[in-house]
Scaffold this active site. Structure first.
Site, mmCIF file in Angstrom:
data_model
loop_
_atom_site.group_PDB
_atom_site.id
_atom_site.type_symbol
_atom_site.label_atom_id
_atom_site.label_comp_id
_atom_site.label_asym_id
_atom_site.label_seq_id
_atom_site.Cartn_x
_atom_site.Cartn_y
_atom_site.Cartn_z
ATOM 1 N N HIS A 153 -2.833 3.117 -5.848
ATOM 2 C CA HIS A 153 -3.380 1.607 -5.277
ATOM 3 C C HIS A 153 -3.384 0.243 -6.412
ATOM 4 O O HIS A 153 -3.163 -0.627 -6.126
ATOM 5 C CB HIS A 153 -4.669 1.342 -4.509
ATOM 6 C CG HIS A 153 -5.253 0.882 -3.664
ATOM 7 N ND1 HIS A 153 -4.042 -0.043 -2.765
ATOM 8 C CD2 HIS A 153 -6.610 -0.484 -3.590
ATOM 9 C CE1 HIS A 153 -4.482 -0.563 -2.111
ATOM 10 N NE2 HIS A 153 -6.231 -0.657 -2.521
ATOM 11 N N ARG B 156 0.854 -1.041 0.269
ATOM 12 C CA ARG B 156 0.486 -0.202 0.429
ATOM 13 C C ARG B 156 0.912 1.193 -0.352
ATOM 14 O O ARG B 156 2.317 1.464 0.284
ATOM 15 C CB ARG B 156 -1.143 0.253 1.167
ATOM 16 C CG ARG B 156 -1.728 -1.100 1.440
ATOM 17 C CD ARG B 156 -2.360 -1.381 2.442
ATOM 18 N NE ARG B 156 -3.553 -2.217 2.669
ATOM 19 C CZ ARG B 156 -3.549 -3.597 3.310
ATOM 20 N NH1 ARG B 156 -2.170 -3.589 3.803
ATOM 21 N NH2 ARG B 156 -3.836 -4.127 3.384
ATOM 22 N N LYS C 24 -3.339 -2.797 7.124
ATOM 23 C CA LYS C 24 -4.512 -2.738 8.371
ATOM 24 C C LYS C 24 -4.370 -3.675 9.694
ATOM 25 O O LYS C 24 -4.036 -4.761 9.688
ATOM 26 C CB LYS C 24 -5.384 -3.038 7.373
ATOM 27 C CG LYS C 24 -4.896 -1.761 5.877
ATOM 28 C CD LYS C 24 -6.673 -1.176 5.646
ATOM 29 C CE LYS C 24 -7.008 -0.590 4.438
ATOM 30 N NZ LYS C 24 -7.790 -0.742 3.430
ATOM 31 N N HIS D 280 -4.661 -9.641 2.848
ATOM 32 C CA HIS D 280 -5.604 -10.167 3.540
ATOM 33 C C HIS D 280 -5.987 -10.421 4.470
ATOM 34 O O HIS D 280 -5.120 -12.373 4.414
ATOM 35 C CB HIS D 280 -6.631 -10.107 1.673
ATOM 36 C CG HIS D 280 -6.311 -9.156 1.051
ATOM 37 N ND1 HIS D 280 -6.135 -10.021 -0.349
ATOM 38 C CD2 HIS D 280 -6.482 -7.791 0.475
ATOM 39 C CE1 HIS D 280 -6.472 -8.158 -1.075
ATOM 40 N NE2 HIS D 280 -6.483 -6.617 -0.014
ATOM 41 N N ARG E 199 -0.583 -1.566 -6.815
ATOM 42 C CA ARG E 199 -1.038 -3.142 -5.744
ATOM 43 C C ARG E 199 -1.842 -3.839 -6.365
ATOM 44 O O ARG E 199 -1.738 -5.495 -6.923
ATOM 45 C CB ARG E 199 -1.960 -2.540 -4.492
ATOM 46 C CG ARG E 199 -1.861 -3.491 -3.576
ATOM 47 C CD ARG E 199 -1.664 -2.774 -2.144
ATOM 48 N NE ARG E 199 -2.432 -3.589 -1.188
ATOM 49 C CZ ARG E 199 -2.118 -4.705 -0.433
ATOM 50 N NH1 ARG E 199 -1.270 -4.770 -0.017
ATOM 51 N NH2 ARG E 199 -3.326 -4.674 0.506
ATOM 52 N N TYR F 245 -9.647 -8.635 -5.157
ATOM 53 C CA TYR F 245 -8.902 -7.996 -5.475
ATOM 54 C C TYR F 245 -8.197 -8.060 -7.081
ATOM 55 O O TYR F 245 -7.860 -7.393 -7.287
ATOM 56 C CB TYR F 245 -7.320 -8.008 -3.983
ATOM 57 C CG TYR F 245 -6.801 -6.883 -4.376
ATOM 58 C CD1 TYR F 245 -7.230 -6.135 -2.896
ATOM 59 C CD2 TYR F 245 -5.847 -6.304 -4.711
ATOM 60 C CE1 TYR F 245 -6.854 -4.823 -2.907
ATOM 61 C CE2 TYR F 245 -4.965 -5.652 -4.246
ATOM 62 C CZ TYR F 245 -5.964 -4.392 -3.010
ATOM 63 O OH TYR F 245 -5.159 -3.513 -2.989
#
Length: 307
Positions: free
Chosen positions: A253, A162, A185, A279, A256, A288
């Site tokens: 993004h 990211r 995250k 993830h 990615r 994704y």
């Protein structure tokens, strides 16, 4: 519209926008959208109640009021995605205002956003991703800035980072090792292999960077030596994609997304890619990479063979 809103509430809205600008580094276009969304909401409440909206009336907004506003917005043709965005702006302002003024915000904060179909990510083609990196490097006349921007975008594509993760690297992380320990995250830690192209790009940037590298300072520096603002990378990619004729979806993004999709197309294992991206669920990685359900079930079958 200003006459429908009391001065104290207008001042509070201005204070909230200043807060978003100063602490969260919100872009000007984002702030304008926030202002329009909240002003529209407050104007509706003035008409709905037949009175100017001030701090007192706003603190007494009910669940019924929120339903009326959302019904009004849908009635004038606002789509589910746009209404969800408006509600998010209203909730963010309302939460800030409630903390500042000391009232109970539950009626507004508990309002559910309308459901909508999320757009799937749109990765770049492999040749487009390579040309993006090359073109980004051509956007600055200053050699070290060009090398910096190229190094950041190479990390996004080559390691699936990211932009916040790439710009979160410190001087102590250089020279880049064979693997990086990334905190993503939700404080989810993952190990990411560093390809030679990414390591080389960072090495070139470090040799040219005029600012001394210190262990605790950001690896990627702005013009004055501070931390590099992610908006700078967004802007340089905007210029590059216009030159290349790529769509507006060619963002940091998207690099990615491209990393994940190209790995999958090359025969990479979906679960391994899930780990590389950080993830929590395989279904997120499926969306994704735009992988089809048949491929997902193939992975499930391998993980859980039938008796």
């Amino acid at each position: 519209m200003a006459g429908l809103i009391a001065p104290a509430l207008t001042n509070a809205l201005a204070g909230w926008l200043d807060h978003q600008r100063a602490l969260l580094d919100a872009a000007d276009n984002t702030l304008k959208a926030y202002q329009a969304d909240v002003m529209g909401f407050l104007a509706f409440m003035s008409g709905h109640h037949g009175a100017q909206q001030g701090l007192g009336p706003v603190s007494r907004i009910s669940v019924s009021d929120m339903r009326s506003w959302m019904a009004h917005e849908r009635g004038r043709g606002v789509g589910a995605r746009s209404l969800a965005r408006q509600l998010s702006a209203v909730k963010t302002f309302y939460r800030w205002l409630a903390e500042r003024e000391g009232f109970e915000p539950t009626a507004v904060l508990s309002t559910r956003a309308p459901k909508f179909q999320k757009k799937l990510p749109r990765p770049l083609a492999e040749d487009a991703a390579s040309r993006m990196i090359e073109t980004v490097e051509l956007q600055s006349l200053e050699g070290w800035v060009a090398a910096r921007d190229s190094a950041v975008v190479t990390l996004l594509y080559g390691c699936g980072l990211r932009i916040s993760e790439a710009l979160g690297l410190k001087g102590k992380d250089a020279p880049l090792p064979a693997t990086l320990r990334i905190m993503g995250k939700g404080d989810k830690e993952r190990i990411v292999p560093v390809i030679d192209a990414a390591r080389d790009a960072v090495d070139v940037y470090l040799k040219l960077c005029p600012h001394p590298q210190e262990p605790g300072l950001p690896l990627f520096r702005g013009a004055r030596g501070g931390a590099l603002n992610p908006r700078m990378i967004q802007k340089v990619m905007e210029k590059a994609r216009l030159q290349l004729g790529l769509p507006a979806t060619a963002t940091p993004h998207a690099m990615r997304h491209s990393f994940a999709t190209h790995l999958l197309n090359a025969g990479g294992d979906l679960r391994a890619i899930q780990e590389l991206l950080g993830h929590a669920s395989l279904s997120t990685t499926q969306a994704y990479t735009a992988v089809d359900t048949a491929r997902l079930m193939e992975v499930y079958d391998k993980a859980h063979p039938r008796a």
